[in-house]
Write a protein that holds these residues in place. Sequence first.
Motif, short mmCIF file in Angstrom:
data_model
loop_
_atom_site.label_atom_id
_atom_site.label_comp_id
_atom_site.label_asym_id
_atom_site.label_seq_id
_atom_site.Cartn_x
_atom_site.Cartn_y
_atom_site.Cartn_z
N LEU A 198 0.71 -1.22 0.03
CA LEU A 198 0.05 -0.04 -0.02
C LEU A 198 0.74 1.39 0.02
CD1 LEU A 198 -2.99 -1.08 2.60
CD2 LEU A 198 -3.26 -0.41 0.11
N TYR A 246 3.34 1.97 -1.39
CA TYR A 246 3.68 2.38 -2.68
C TYR A 246 2.33 2.64 -3.80
CZ TYR A 246 8.07 0.75 -1.15
OH TYR A 246 9.00 0.66 -0.35
N GLY A 247 1.41 2.78 -3.31
CA GLY A 247 0.24 3.19 -3.79
C GLY A 247 -0.11 1.93 -4.88
N GLN A 248 -1.22 1.97 -5.89
CA GLN A 248 -1.61 1.13 -6.52
C GLN A 248 -1.31 1.47 -8.10
OE1 GLN A 248 -5.84 -0.10 -6.19
NE2 GLN A 248 -5.08 -2.10 -5.84
N THR A 249 -0.05 1.06 -8.50
CA THR A 249 0.24 1.68 -9.76
C THR A 249 -0.09 0.39 -10.90
OG1 THR A 249 2.48 1.05 -9.04
CG2 THR A 249 1.88 3.18 -9.26
#
Lengths: 204, 204
Positions: A199, A201-204
């Motif tokens: 999470l 690192y965000g959802q890329t």
Amino acid sequence: MIEERYHHGDLRQALLVIAKQQLTSQGFEALSLRAISREAGVSHAAAYRHFPNKEALVAALACAGFEQLAAFVEAEVMQHSADPREQFFQCGIAYVQFALNNAPLFRVMFGVSGVDRLQYPATHTAAQASFGVLVGTIQRGQAAGLIGAGEPRQLAFTAWAAVHGLATLALQDQITSQQGAIDSERLVRNSAKLLWNGLKYGQT
Amino acid sequence: MIEERYHHGDLRQALLVIAKQQLTSQGFEALSLRAISREAGVSHAAAYRHFPNKEALVAALACAGFEQLAAFVEAEVMQHSADPREQFFQCGIAYVQFALNNAPLFRVMFGVSGVDRLQYPATHTAAQASFGVLVGTIQRGQAAGLIGAGEPRQLAFTAWAAVHGLATLALQDQITSQQGAIDSERLVRNSAKLLWNGLKYGQT
DNA sequence: ACCTCTATGTTGACAGTGGTAACATTGCTT
DNA sequence: AAGCAATGTTACCACTGTCAACATAGAGGT
């Protein structure tokens, strides 16, 4: 002292209470409208004045279960108001704990009986509400800059699914670890750490 | 041409086949030994020569389901033998696909009926075997240096739980996205990316 | 070829279930 | 006080899982 009277007073509620008892003590398979009515001291057809059929009774049970779940998780989370990360963890831990401590109820809540939740609006909204607790936690995490960007509901769904999977699998292999009880906290922390790393690192 | 004979030949198998049909077409609730026997052109008690009770029949159904699941996931994974990361993703995608395409069977496999799997060794080992597919994928990922350190079975369990949660939740809210079908691939990829990020850093 | 034994299938019963219809009672509303 | 809607009751139906007693088929030994 309560008199023996023709009209029960609040039979609907009484039936639900008894149903929940029978559910937790005897399991879902043994749940029977007739046994419940018997226990309530009422004829077996009386229940049909309050529920169109057995499925509706079960749906109501599930509804109450979701409310209970939401309340429990929220309470646990609120004990860790300082740290969003710990809040996130507690969310999962509480969820799994609830599942293990209320196994039959949990099974009823989650489609055991193929109940089409959409047909029971109350149950459905209760389920949504319990989901909301997790969404809130995620949003606080994002606000604190500890969770990367991403639609919170979607992130929450992913997290929910992860924890829900743990709960149901743990429920299934009852004694996965060959010891008496599952260490649910350790179980969840392992997964949650992993998810938390993702999470960040965000959802890329 | 098959004669009408007293002995059926392979009734056990025939019953299972019919049971699976009835399961997928009518759902679990409607599953009845008597209906199955009727369909098999056999008396209602004949089934008891092959299964001690209904639960055992259901367990056998679940067992077959696990074998089918393992085969399906393995086949899908093997189409991406080059890239461990994509293998990992395919694992999840195939799993959820299977669940959505075989909803009633999937429910039977996962404790719908509170079947105690440990009492049915065949079913239990079949379940373990299907889990093994995922473990293998994780191990290959580690061997390729794409997944951090950690006990593979534990990592696999986490991943399995995440995907399993997606599958069961998706199964439940049948039409989460208000469109006809759930885009299961997108659903899984979102989660899997997150998990994969977490896995890269190992389980610390 | 026969005979017996076991595996398999059948019949008939039992208790229990969810559900419905017809009837009984209650107590609120006017 | 009357009547009406809500709530319970009784009696029934079709159906289920399960069991015991009986019937038949087919395999193996003689």
